[in-house]
Design a protein around this motif. Sequence first.
Motif, mmCIF file in Angstrom:
data_model
loop_
_atom_site.group_PDB
_atom_site.id
_atom_site.type_symbol
_atom_site.label_atom_id
_atom_site.label_comp_id
_atom_site.label_asym_id
_atom_site.label_seq_id
_atom_site.Cartn_x
_atom_site.Cartn_y
_atom_site.Cartn_z
ATOM 1 N N PHE A 7 2.218 2.187 -4.415
ATOM 2 C CA PHE A 7 2.871 3.308 -3.739
ATOM 3 C C PHE A 7 2.798 3.179 -2.218
ATOM 4 O O PHE A 7 3.660 3.682 -1.514
ATOM 5 C CB PHE A 7 2.292 4.640 -4.232
ATOM 6 C CG PHE A 7 2.797 5.014 -5.592
ATOM 7 C CD1 PHE A 7 3.986 5.714 -5.728
ATOM 8 C CD2 PHE A 7 2.126 4.619 -6.738
ATOM 9 C CE1 PHE A 7 4.491 6.034 -6.981
ATOM 10 C CE2 PHE A 7 2.613 4.932 -8.002
ATOM 11 C CZ PHE A 7 3.797 5.639 -8.125
ATOM 12 N N SER A 8 1.780 2.479 -1.705
ATOM 13 C CA SER A 8 1.653 2.369 -0.256
ATOM 14 C C SER A 8 2.600 1.321 0.344
ATOM 15 O O SER A 8 2.941 1.407 1.517
ATOM 16 C CB SER A 8 0.202 2.075 0.133
ATOM 17 O OG SER A 8 -0.129 0.750 -0.210
ATOM 18 N N VAL A 9 3.045 0.347 -0.454
ATOM 19 C CA VAL A 9 3.933 -0.688 0.094
ATOM 20 C C VAL A 9 5.420 -0.345 -0.081
ATOM 21 O O VAL A 9 6.291 -1.093 0.353
ATOM 22 C CB VAL A 9 3.668 -2.094 -0.520
ATOM 23 C CG1 VAL A 9 2.238 -2.544 -0.273
ATOM 24 C CG2 VAL A 9 4.013 -2.140 -2.008
ATOM 25 N N CYS A 10 5.712 0.804 -0.698
ATOM 26 C CA CYS A 10 7.103 1.180 -0.958
ATOM 27 C C CYS A 10 7.764 1.881 0.210
ATOM 28 O O CYS A 10 7.156 2.745 0.819
ATOM 29 C CB CYS A 10 7.156 2.162 -2.125
ATOM 30 S SG CYS A 10 7.033 1.285 -3.621
ATOM 31 N N ASP A 11 9.012 1.549 0.465
ATOM 32 C CA ASP A 11 9.804 2.332 1.409
ATOM 33 C C ASP A 11 10.491 3.478 0.691
ATOM 34 O O ASP A 11 10.747 4.523 1.276
ATOM 35 C CB ASP A 11 10.851 1.427 2.067
ATOM 36 C CG ASP A 11 10.195 0.251 2.773
ATOM 37 O OD1 ASP A 11 9.519 0.483 3.785
ATOM 38 O OD2 ASP A 11 10.317 -0.886 2.273
#
Lengths: 223, 223
Positions: B159-163
């Motif tokens: 979830f942290s690497v998603c745009d």
Amino acid sequence: MGDNVRLIEVKENVLDDNDKVAKELRARLKQEKTFLVNLMASPGAGKTSTVIQTVRRLGETLSIGVLEADIDSMVDAEKVAETGVTAVQMRTGGFCHLDATMVTDGLSAIGSENFDLIILENVGNLVCPAEFDTGSAVNVMVLSVPEGDDKPLKYPLMFSVCDVVLINKIDTCELFDFDRKRFEEGVRKVNPNCTLFDISCRTGEGLDAWADWLKEQVKTHNN
Amino acid sequence: MGDNVRLIEVKENVLDDNDKVAKELRARLKQEKTFLVNLMASPGAGKTSTVIQTVRRLGETLSIGVLEADIDSMVDAEKVAETGVTAVQMRTGGFCHLDATMVTDGLSAIGSENFDLIILENVGNLVCPAEFDTGSAVNVMVLSVPEGDDKPLKYPLMFSVCDVVLINKIDTCELFDFDRKRFEEGVRKVNPNCTLFDISCRTGEGLDAWADWLKEQVKTHNN
């Protein structure tokens, strides 16, 4: 956090041969009369709900411990511990599967010799966990209906290493256009002897049959 | 198999630094005026359906190519190719994620310079793909409602690497007791600037908004 739940950190073993560690662990558990179930599935297929429903059905006749693998949180172990069973959360620190050494550490933390049945909830992932023998007596996977009936074709290794497939959320077949027959054919193609149960952790359907089957396995193994 | 679909085998690059390969690839694609989307999700969340729905909405205004990663089958590329776009199936041979070198091979096979937009469907897995920069302009993940609203807590790296997060099967919130607000709070905790779209590939809900957003991104990047 209750008394019956705790957290440990687990690390990959890069030195020893995993198959060897798993084989030794399986022999030790047989001697200890402890039946280990390795539960695998995609994220959100219903592993934790299945654990809870299983504990509710077998918790009075068997002493059950639960090992929960998770990358970074404790929610699953806490949820499971609410049923009264002892649960250990194994935090993998980002790791995508469990190996037999991590499981050995988890079994030491929970004191496996005190339990008839230990349910190990693996990391939510249909790829990597299938490659590592955990030392369990059986591999069980949960496939949920919304994931689709084509999954055996796309994750063949996972379906081939399973002894049991629990088809969860079976009450939503129609909504998701899930062809139960097509799914079973796909499973049989890679794994002809697999046992299938249709279950719904929401409605309770099929869970008694699964629990009865598991109880029989535990009895045979531990005697 | 139609003319617009083919299969290649891809292998992990163990020699080069993945971040370096990804950075070079991103620069090359910027120059080529090709926008690469890296689409990630659990098995069965609806990646392929999302690709098809996106192609249907943008296929007339943009030239689109699709790279499908799969462990062992060709079904996704064949399904996508039925829409008329060019699709390449990248078979990873059991591998659990794509690295930038595999993507470079896929882009060569499809001829990336001929496309405005390339959609890369990563391996169905919420763990490993999050660790490898593919060289894409944006990371998009599909989270399907049946997986549950607690997933950001359990797969924080993804979830942290998603745009962008596409919340698919949004029409089943009630059935699966999915708390949309709780989910968004979980996402925001690890990724405050993430863009969310509620979609349903079954009913069509929200897909125009997502396609419009994507079209704008492609236009800005390729100009």
